[in-house]
Design a protein around this motif. Structure first.
Motif, mmCIF file in Angstrom:
data_model
loop_
_atom_site.group_PDB
_atom_site.id
_atom_site.type_symbol
_atom_site.label_atom_id
_atom_site.label_comp_id
_atom_site.label_asym_id
_atom_site.label_seq_id
_atom_site.Cartn_x
_atom_site.Cartn_y
_atom_site.Cartn_z
ATOM 1 N N LEU A 121 0.833 -1.208 0.000
ATOM 2 C CA LEU A 121 0.000 0.000 0.000
ATOM 3 C C LEU A 121 0.868 1.259 0.000
ATOM 4 N N PHE A 122 1.883 1.292 0.849
ATOM 5 C CA PHE A 122 2.761 2.462 0.936
ATOM 6 C C PHE A 122 3.453 2.723 -0.397
ATOM 7 N N ILE A 123 3.926 1.663 -1.040
ATOM 8 C CA ILE A 123 4.629 1.809 -2.319
ATOM 9 C C ILE A 123 3.672 2.288 -3.396
ATOM 10 N N GLU A 124 2.513 1.627 -3.485
ATOM 11 C CA GLU A 124 1.553 1.952 -4.546
ATOM 12 C C GLU A 124 0.891 3.305 -4.351
ATOM 13 N N SER A 125 0.893 3.821 -3.123
ATOM 14 C CA SER A 125 0.258 5.120 -2.878
ATOM 15 C C SER A 125 1.109 6.275 -3.395
ATOM 16 N N GLY A 126 2.348 5.999 -3.768
ATOM 17 C CA GLY A 126 3.226 7.044 -4.283
ATOM 18 C C GLY A 126 4.071 7.689 -3.192
ATOM 19 N N ALA A 127 4.162 7.058 -2.028
ATOM 20 C CA ALA A 127 4.974 7.606 -0.939
ATOM 21 C C ALA A 127 6.441 7.667 -1.364
ATOM 22 N N THR A 128 7.156 8.654 -0.804
ATOM 23 C CA THR A 128 8.601 8.791 -1.027
ATOM 24 C C THR A 128 9.261 8.849 0.330
ATOM 25 N N LEU A 129 10.060 7.847 0.636
ATOM 26 C CA LEU A 129 10.677 7.761 1.962
ATOM 27 C C LEU A 129 11.838 8.740 2.109
ATOM 28 N N HIS A 130 11.972 9.274 3.319
ATOM 29 C CA HIS A 130 13.126 10.086 3.682
ATOM 30 C C HIS A 130 14.010 9.331 4.670
ATOM 31 N N LYS A 131 13.397 8.399 5.401
ATOM 32 C CA LYS A 131 14.131 7.600 6.389
ATOM 33 C C LYS A 131 13.628 6.167 6.310
ATOM 34 N N LEU A 132 14.544 5.214 6.343
ATOM 35 C CA LEU A 132 14.192 3.797 6.322
ATOM 36 C C LEU A 132 14.982 3.092 7.415
ATOM 37 N N ASP A 133 14.288 2.456 8.313
ATOM 38 C CA ASP A 133 14.899 1.715 9.417
ATOM 39 C C ASP A 133 14.600 0.236 9.186
ATOM 40 N N LEU A 134 15.641 -0.551 8.944
ATOM 41 C CA LEU A 134 15.475 -1.980 8.661
ATOM 42 C C LEU A 134 15.724 -2.826 9.904
ATOM 43 N N ASN A 135 15.163 -2.448 11.003
ATOM 44 C CA ASN A 135 15.313 -3.181 12.262
ATOM 45 C C ASN A 135 13.957 -3.784 12.614
ATOM 46 N N PHE A 136 13.897 -5.096 12.738
ATOM 47 C CA PHE A 136 12.646 -5.753 13.104
ATOM 48 C C PHE A 136 12.933 -6.978 13.937
ATOM 49 N N GLN A 137 11.899 -7.528 14.579
ATOM 50 C CA GLN A 137 12.049 -8.606 15.546
ATOM 51 C C GLN A 137 12.372 -9.955 14.934
ATOM 52 N N VAL A 138 11.627 -10.348 13.937
ATOM 53 C CA VAL A 138 11.837 -11.654 13.316
ATOM 54 C C VAL A 138 12.055 -11.477 11.824
ATOM 55 N N CYS A 139 12.465 -12.524 11.178
ATOM 56 C CA CYS A 139 12.758 -12.467 9.748
ATOM 57 C C CYS A 139 11.479 -12.188 8.970
ATOM 58 N N LEU A 140 11.436 -11.067 8.311
ATOM 59 C CA LEU A 140 10.282 -10.672 7.523
ATOM 60 C C LEU A 140 10.399 -11.279 6.132
ATOM 61 N N GLU A 141 9.356 -11.921 5.685
ATOM 62 C CA GLU A 141 9.342 -12.516 4.351
ATOM 63 C C GLU A 141 8.570 -11.594 3.428
ATOM 64 N N LEU A 142 9.297 -10.859 2.593
ATOM 65 C CA LEU A 142 8.646 -9.982 1.635
ATOM 66 C C LEU A 142 8.193 -10.799 0.433
ATOM 67 N N LYS A 143 6.958 -10.606 0.049
ATOM 68 C CA LYS A 143 6.379 -11.334 -1.076
ATOM 69 C C LYS A 143 6.843 -10.708 -2.391
ATOM 70 N N PRO A 144 6.872 -11.480 -3.476
ATOM 71 C CA PRO A 144 7.297 -10.939 -4.784
ATOM 72 C C PRO A 144 6.500 -9.721 -5.223
ATOM 73 N N VAL A 145 5.242 -9.629 -4.821
ATOM 74 C CA VAL A 145 4.408 -8.494 -5.221
ATOM 75 C C VAL A 145 5.013 -7.164 -4.731
ATOM 76 N N ILE A 146 5.748 -7.194 -3.629
ATOM 77 C CA ILE A 146 6.406 -5.982 -3.112
ATOM 78 C C ILE A 146 7.449 -5.498 -4.117
ATOM 79 N N PHE A 147 8.228 -6.416 -4.652
ATOM 80 C CA PHE A 147 9.286 -6.048 -5.594
ATOM 81 C C PHE A 147 8.708 -5.587 -6.929
ATOM 82 N N TYR A 148 7.572 -6.181 -7.341
ATOM 83 C CA TYR A 148 6.906 -5.712 -8.554
ATOM 84 C C TYR A 148 6.400 -4.285 -8.351
ATOM 85 N N ALA A 149 5.855 -4.014 -7.175
ATOM 86 C CA ALA A 149 5.364 -2.660 -6.875
ATOM 87 C C ALA A 149 6.515 -1.660 -6.848
#
Length: 177
Positions: A121-149
């Motif tokens: 949703l964030f990607i498709e809405s046209g958001a433009t990030l200024h800060k990205l924090d890649l810290n999370f609790q468990v291994c996040l599995e990003l689906k292929p649809v994220i990369f297509y978006a």
């Protein structure tokens, strides 16, 4: 050595450390670690290690049952047949660990699905990030649809000024605790 390891039977972390020293120590420590796994305070992630010893038909049926609930479990080959090391079985403790394992897997699968939906949703809405924090609790599995978006919204990462790569604790690491 066997007497020393047997005296460490309640010291899960010490036995785990011993198992990492050498192959010989591992072969001596692992059977002790797995003789009473359901009574210990360790997390229930070890439950899935037993699945590798199931027959192919049982694995197939279990995999289909788990997938109905959104749990995608891989039955990887293991070095040991952990089931043969069992010496103590308390059915209440077994039920409790399995219930916790299922709860974690269900929660994890649902959480991963919701996170993927929101990122898409964030990607498709046209958001433009200024800060990205890649810290999370468990291994996040990003689906292929994220990369297509991301291919469709090349602006999403274009304005990042702050990128944080925190300590990431993967599910694999958690299995050992």
């Amino acid at each position: 050595m066997e007497n020393i390891f047997n005296n460490l039977n309640d010291e899960i972390y010490s036995l785990y450390s011993c198992a990492l020293v050498s192959r010989h120590w591992c072969k001596m420590a692992v059977p002790i670690l797995w003789q009473d796994p359901f009574s210990s305070a360790r997390r229930p992630f070890f439950i899935s290690k037993y699945f590798s010893s199931l027959g192919e038909d049982e694995k197939f049926i279990l995999k289909k049952d788990l997938e109905k609930y959104g749990i995608n479990e891989e039955f990887s080959n293991t070095i040991f047949e952990y089931a043969k090391f069992l010496k103590v079985l308390n059915l209440w403790n077994l039920e409790n660990k399995v219930r916790k394992w299922i709860f974690f897997k269900l929660s994890y699968a649902k959480m991963n699905h919701i996170i993927n939906l929101l990122i898409k949703l964030f990607i498709e809405s046209g958001a433009t990030l200024h800060k990205l924090d890649l810290n999370f609790q468990v291994c996040l599995e990003l689906k292929p649809v994220i990369f297509y978006a991301l291919e469709e919204n090349k602006q999403f990462f274009s304005r990042i000024q702050h990128l944080c790569l925190g300590k990431i604790i993967t599910l694999e690491v958690l299995l050992h605790y």
